[in-house]
Design an enzyme around this catalytic site. Structure first.
Site, PDB file in Angstrom:
ATOM      1  N   GLY A 158       8.943  -1.015  12.344  1.00 24.69           N
ATOM      2  CA  GLY A 158       8.446   0.360  12.438  1.00 24.69           C
ATOM      3  C   GLY A 158       9.555   1.396  12.564  1.00 24.69           C
TER       4      GLY A 158
ATOM      5  N   LYS B 131       0.782  -1.233   0.000  1.00 21.54           N
ATOM      6  CA  LYS B 131       0.000   0.000   0.000  1.00 21.54           C
ATOM      7  C   LYS B 131       0.814   1.283   0.000  1.00 21.54           C
ATOM      8  CE  LYS B 131      -4.211  -1.698   2.066  1.00 21.54           C
ATOM      9  NZ  LYS B 131      -5.027  -1.713   3.281  1.00 21.54           N
TER      10      LYS B 131
HETATM   11  C1  3PG Z   1       9.061  -4.444  16.933  1.00 23.86           C
HETATM   12  O1  3PG Z   1       8.922  -5.654  17.101  1.00 23.86           O
HETATM   13  O2  3PG Z   1       8.839  -3.873  15.848  1.00 23.86           O
HETATM   14  C2  3PG Z   1       9.587  -3.622  18.059  1.00 23.86           C
HETATM   15  O3  3PG Z   1       9.968  -4.433  19.116  1.00 23.86           O
HETATM   16  C3  3PG Z   1       8.576  -2.587  18.495  1.00 23.86           C
HETATM   17  O4  3PG Z   1       7.407  -3.207  18.935  1.00 23.86           O
HETATM   18  P1  3PG Z   1       6.059  -2.350  19.037  1.00 23.86           P
HETATM   19  O5  3PG Z   1       5.665  -2.041  17.620  1.00 23.86           O
HETATM   20  O6  3PG Z   1       5.061  -3.196  19.742  1.00 23.86           O
HETATM   21  O7  3PG Z   1       6.381  -1.075  19.785  1.00 23.86           O
HETATM   22 MG    MG Z   2       6.251  -3.098  15.318  1.00 24.16          MG
END
Ligand code: 3PG
Ligand code: MG
Length: 397
Positions: free
Chosen positions: A378, A198
């Site tokens: 992320g 996306k």
């Molecule tokens: C991930 O696994 O991307 C990191 O440990 C961050 O985890 P979260 O997105 O739950 O903050």
């Molecule tokens: Mg994550």
């Protein structure tokens, strides 16, 4: 870039209680860790501090629990970590309070202790100063080795950096170094390959990249939105038609910034979204009304590979086709192998990261040949978006 951070070279850890923020958020199935990459990545930092006589107190989250819950306990992960680092890892059932304080109090120099999931306390995600102070009582210094959680301004990922002397761990250091070489001060020309389903989840990323790179390859489902915006009939392909204007704006911005946008010039089309369903290569002027674009075609692969040849640095996020289903992995595998070969030939610095990307490169069998592969999801995306990461900012001198 690393010079602007304190690292383990700047501190004598002997006899110190070292709170080390790591990312233990590993994939698990039936109580077993299914991919230990993140554990392998943090091993050097833990081993170094332990070997130098520091007390290693590991802080980490697991999952997204709302309060205490057994299925998000770090206990099995701590056991898996002990296997990876080949040293005992003790475990305490809480990250703060008497339980944690007693476990830390019992440590000898060189010992390693893992505290329970910090997110069992809602104060962790709120970066609550009282909780930060509770955690800080357990240590003399704070080492952040969790780049992949650095986009979170939580107590253990950011708050502690204001309360205790803060240092980058070895993995954080390597990550910042590799990423710095890829986008902040890269050897030019720089090419980015961005794929995935996306456009909507990657608008900020694309907008930032077009101002920084010399060429941007767009693949995967998101390429269909760009093709549609340019008047190509994409049949039943995944396509965010409401984002056509956004796609055109990104193309304009790229042109104004001198970034070449490289879109597919042909496509592999099937009539069912399934592995090994019959498929054929089509020109963009001939996509059948009932067809679905599931990968880039052979001419696109050549185009992408020659663009890689023109580049000195590559940043890759996201597969260019539905790589989890054969034969729609072909475009991604071909590009990944080509980039890996150029890297091995010392013609290319290649950095990749983000969710599916690592899985795709593993699938292509080239993960070890890239210059650097980030295990961050992320955080890698936010870095590509050009956003400051709180867990990194707090480490700056
Ligand atoms: C991930 O696994 O991307 C990191 O440990 C961050 O985890 P979260 O997105 O739950 O903050
Ligand atoms: Mg994550």
């Amino acid at each position: 870039m690393t010079n602007s951070f304190r690292t383990l070279d700047d501190v004598d850890v002997k006899g110190k209680r070292v709170l080390v923020r790591v990312d233990l958020n590993v994939p698990m199935d039936g109580g077993k860790v299914t991919d230990a990459t993140r554990l392998e990545r943090i091993a050097p930092t833990i081993t170094e501090i332990s070997d130098k006589g520091g007390k290693v107190i590991l802080l980490a989250h697991f999952g997204r629990p709302k309060g205490r819950d057994d299925k998000n306990s770090l206990k099995p992960v701590a056991a898996a970590l002990a296997d990876v680092i080949k040293k005992p890892v003790a475990f305490a059932d809480d990250s703060v309070g008497d339980v944690a304080a007693e476990a830390v109090g019992a440590m000898k120099d060189g010992d390693i202790l893992c505290l329970e999931n910090t997110r069992f306390h809602s104060a962790e995600e709120k970066n609550d100063p009282a909780f930060v102070a509770e955690l800080a009582k357990l240590g003399d210094i704070w080492v952040n080795d969790a780049f992949s959680a650095a986009h979170r301004a939580h107590a253990s990922t950011e708050g502690l950096g204001h309360k205790l002397p803060a240092y980058a761990g070895r993995t954080m250091q390597a990550e910042l170094d590799a990423l710095g070489k890829a986008l902040d001060a890269p050897t030019k020309p720089v090419i980015a390959i961005v794929g995935g389903a996306k456009v909507s989840s990657k608008i900020d990323l694309l907008e930032n990249l077009v101002t920084k790179v010399d060429a941007l390859v767009i693949g995967g489902g998101m390429a269909n939105t760009f093709l549609h915006a340019q008047g190509v009939k994409v049949g039943k392909s995944l396509c965010e038609k409401d984002l056509a204007a956004t796609a055109l704006r990104i193309i304009d911005k790229a042109e104004a910034s001198g970034c070449a946008i490289i879109l597919p010039v042909d496509a592999i089309v099937a009539f069912h979204f399934a592995a090994n369903t019959p498929s054929h290569a089509y020109g963009l002027d001939a996509i059948p009304d009932e067809g679905m674009i599931l990968d880039v075609g052979p001419q696109s692969i050549e185009r992408i590979n020659s663009a890689i040849d023109d580049a000195a640095t590559l940043v890759w996020n996201g597969p260019v086709g539905a790589f989890e289903m054969t034969p729609f992995d072909r475009g991604t595998v071909a590009g990944a192998k080509h980039a890996a070969a150029r890297t091995k030939a010392k013609k290319l610095i290649s950095v990749a990261g983000g969710g599916d990307t690592v899985a795709a490169l593993n699938h292509a069998g080239v993960a070890d040949d890239f210059s650097y592969i980030s295990t961050a999801g992320g955080a890698f995306l936010e870095w590509m978006e050009g956003k400051p990461l709180p867990g990194v900012e707090v480490l700056k001198k």
